[in-house]
Design a protein around this motif. Structure first.
Motif, short mmCIF file in Angstrom:
data_model
loop_
_atom_site.label_atom_id
_atom_site.label_comp_id
_atom_site.label_asym_id
_atom_site.label_seq_id
_atom_site.Cartn_x
_atom_site.Cartn_y
_atom_site.Cartn_z
N ASP A 59 -10.86 3.00 -5.16
CA ASP A 59 -11.06 1.57 -5.40
C ASP A 59 -9.73 0.96 -5.81
OD1 ASP A 59 -13.87 1.46 -4.90
OD2 ASP A 59 -14.19 2.40 -6.85
N TYR A 60 -9.35 -0.14 -5.18
CA TYR A 60 -8.06 -0.78 -5.42
C TYR A 60 -8.01 -1.40 -6.82
CZ TYR A 60 -7.64 -0.39 -0.36
OH TYR A 60 -7.58 0.09 0.92
N PRO A 61 -7.05 -0.97 -7.67
CA PRO A 61 -6.92 -1.58 -9.00
C PRO A 61 -6.35 -2.99 -8.93
CG PRO A 61 -5.22 0.08 -8.70
CD PRO A 61 -6.11 0.15 -7.50
N ILE A 62 -5.55 -3.26 -7.92
CA ILE A 62 -4.96 -4.57 -7.67
C ILE A 62 -5.19 -4.86 -6.19
CG2 ILE A 62 -2.83 -5.94 -7.65
CD1 ILE A 62 -1.70 -4.00 -9.74
N THR A 63 -5.53 -6.09 -5.84
CA THR A 63 -5.80 -6.44 -4.45
C THR A 63 -4.59 -6.11 -3.57
OG1 THR A 63 -7.24 -8.23 -5.16
CG2 THR A 63 -6.43 -8.33 -2.89
N PRO A 64 -4.83 -5.37 -2.47
CA PRO A 64 -3.71 -5.02 -1.59
C PRO A 64 -3.30 -6.17 -0.70
CG PRO A 64 -5.75 -4.12 -0.72
CD PRO A 64 -6.08 -4.77 -2.04
N ASN A 65 -2.00 -6.23 -0.45
CA ASN A 65 -1.47 -7.12 0.59
C ASN A 65 -1.19 -6.32 1.86
OD1 ASN A 65 -0.04 -8.12 -2.21
ND2 ASN A 65 -0.96 -9.77 -1.02
N THR A 66 -0.79 -5.05 1.65
CA THR A 66 -0.44 -4.15 2.75
C THR A 66 -1.09 -2.79 2.50
OG1 THR A 66 1.72 -5.25 2.94
CG2 THR A 66 1.48 -3.09 4.02
N VAL A 67 -1.73 -2.24 3.55
CA VAL A 67 -2.33 -0.92 3.48
C VAL A 67 -1.77 -0.10 4.64
CG1 VAL A 67 -4.48 0.37 3.72
CG2 VAL A 67 -4.44 -1.71 2.37
N ILE A 68 -1.25 1.08 4.30
CA ILE A 68 -0.67 1.99 5.29
C ILE A 68 -1.46 3.30 5.23
CG2 ILE A 68 1.39 3.26 5.99
CD1 ILE A 68 3.01 1.07 4.45
N VAL A 101 -11.03 -1.85 2.92
CA VAL A 101 -9.80 -2.62 3.09
C VAL A 101 -10.20 -4.10 3.20
CG1 VAL A 101 -7.79 -3.07 4.56
CG2 VAL A 101 -8.61 -0.71 4.22
N PRO A 102 -9.70 -4.95 2.29
CA PRO A 102 -10.12 -6.35 2.32
C PRO A 102 -9.65 -7.09 3.58
CG PRO A 102 -9.10 -5.79 0.21
CD PRO A 102 -8.85 -4.65 1.14
N LYS A 103 -10.48 -8.01 4.06
CA LYS A 103 -10.08 -8.87 5.17
C LYS A 103 -8.83 -9.65 4.76
CE LYS A 103 -14.32 -9.11 7.68
NZ LYS A 103 -14.20 -7.77 8.16
N GLY A 104 -7.95 -9.87 5.71
CA GLY A 104 -6.70 -10.59 5.46
C GLY A 104 -5.55 -9.68 5.04
N THR A 105 -5.81 -8.36 4.96
CA THR A 105 -4.79 -7.39 4.55
C THR A 105 -3.99 -6.93 5.76
OG1 THR A 105 -6.22 -6.60 2.77
CG2 THR A 105 -4.42 -5.15 3.44
N LEU A 106 -2.66 -6.85 5.61
CA LEU A 106 -1.82 -6.25 6.64
C LEU A 106 -2.09 -4.75 6.66
CD1 LEU A 106 0.60 -6.31 8.66
CD2 LEU A 106 2.09 -5.95 6.66
N MET A 115 0.74 4.26 16.70
CA MET A 115 0.86 3.36 15.55
C MET A 115 0.35 1.99 15.93
SD MET A 115 3.96 2.58 12.97
CE MET A 115 3.78 4.19 12.25
N VAL A 116 -0.44 1.40 15.03
CA VAL A 116 -0.92 0.03 15.22
C VAL A 116 -0.71 -0.73 13.91
CG1 VAL A 116 -2.62 0.60 17.01
CG2 VAL A 116 -3.30 0.66 14.61
N MET A 117 -0.49 -2.03 14.06
CA MET A 117 -0.29 -2.88 12.90
C MET A 117 -0.91 -4.24 13.18
SD MET A 117 3.27 -3.82 10.98
CE MET A 117 3.95 -4.81 12.27
N GLY A 118 -1.52 -4.83 12.17
CA GLY A 118 -2.11 -6.15 12.32
C GLY A 118 -2.71 -6.61 11.01
N ILE A 119 -3.46 -7.66 11.07
CA ILE A 119 -4.15 -8.21 9.91
C ILE A 119 -5.64 -7.95 10.10
CG2 ILE A 119 -4.67 -10.27 8.54
CD1 ILE A 119 -1.71 -9.53 8.44
N LYS A 120 -6.26 -7.33 9.12
CA LYS A 120 -7.70 -7.04 9.23
C LYS A 120 -8.48 -8.33 9.11
CE LYS A 120 -11.54 -4.43 7.43
NZ LYS A 120 -12.08 -3.56 6.42
#
Length: 156
Positions: free
Chosen positions: A66-75, A94-99, A151-156
């Protein structure tokens, strides 16, 4: 221009190497880096080698994290090491809007690889991503034959 990565969560970060690479390249664009791995050796290595107040090494299973602080980026560099069910539980958190940045391969010869993809399209499908900003695959030398890394990258 470098994107501001904010709070970064790394799942399966290669014993702290990815954390160090981010610090070397993107330190001024990160608030904090959390490196999560099920192997407790990773926590010890990071705590012993990377001594920064904004870096946190955590031994934990990714599906129950569980994320202690809201993520901006998840790898996630360990997508081939978990079952589909395990991955789905993690991905749903993984929250919507996360890279996101996801990495995997088709290297079935490793007994720890239980969820490899055939190609980049299969990789996107099993990882539940469709609108990727960046996607690529490239060949890598293997112990027997060449294999593909994805490898893929985007915004959820």
């Amino acid at each position: 221009r470098k994107k501001h990565l904010g709070n970064v969560y790394i799942f399966g970060g290669w014993y702290g190497i990815l954390t160090q690479l981010l610090l070397d390249s993107y330190n001024h664009t990160t608030k904090s880096i959390f490196s999560i791995d099920i192997d407790p050796t990773c926590e010890w290595i990071i705590n012993d080698t990377i001594k920064q107040d904004n870096v946190f090494a955590i031994t934990h299973d990714m599906a129950s994290f569980d994320y202690p602080i809201t993520p901006n980026t998840v790898i996630n560099t360990c997508t081939e090491h978990v079952t589909q069910e395990h991955y789905d539980i993690w991905w749903d958190k993984v929250p919507k809007g996360t890279l996101y940045v996801l990495q995997g391969n088709n290297f079935w010869d490793d007994p720890e690889h239980i969820r490899c993809a055939v190609d980049i399209n299969d990789f996107k499908q099993i990882n539940k991503v469709s609108d990727c900003d960046v996607e690529f695959q490239f060949p890598c030398p293997g112990p027997k034959d060449e294999f593909l890394r994805f490898m893929v990258m985007g915004i959820k």
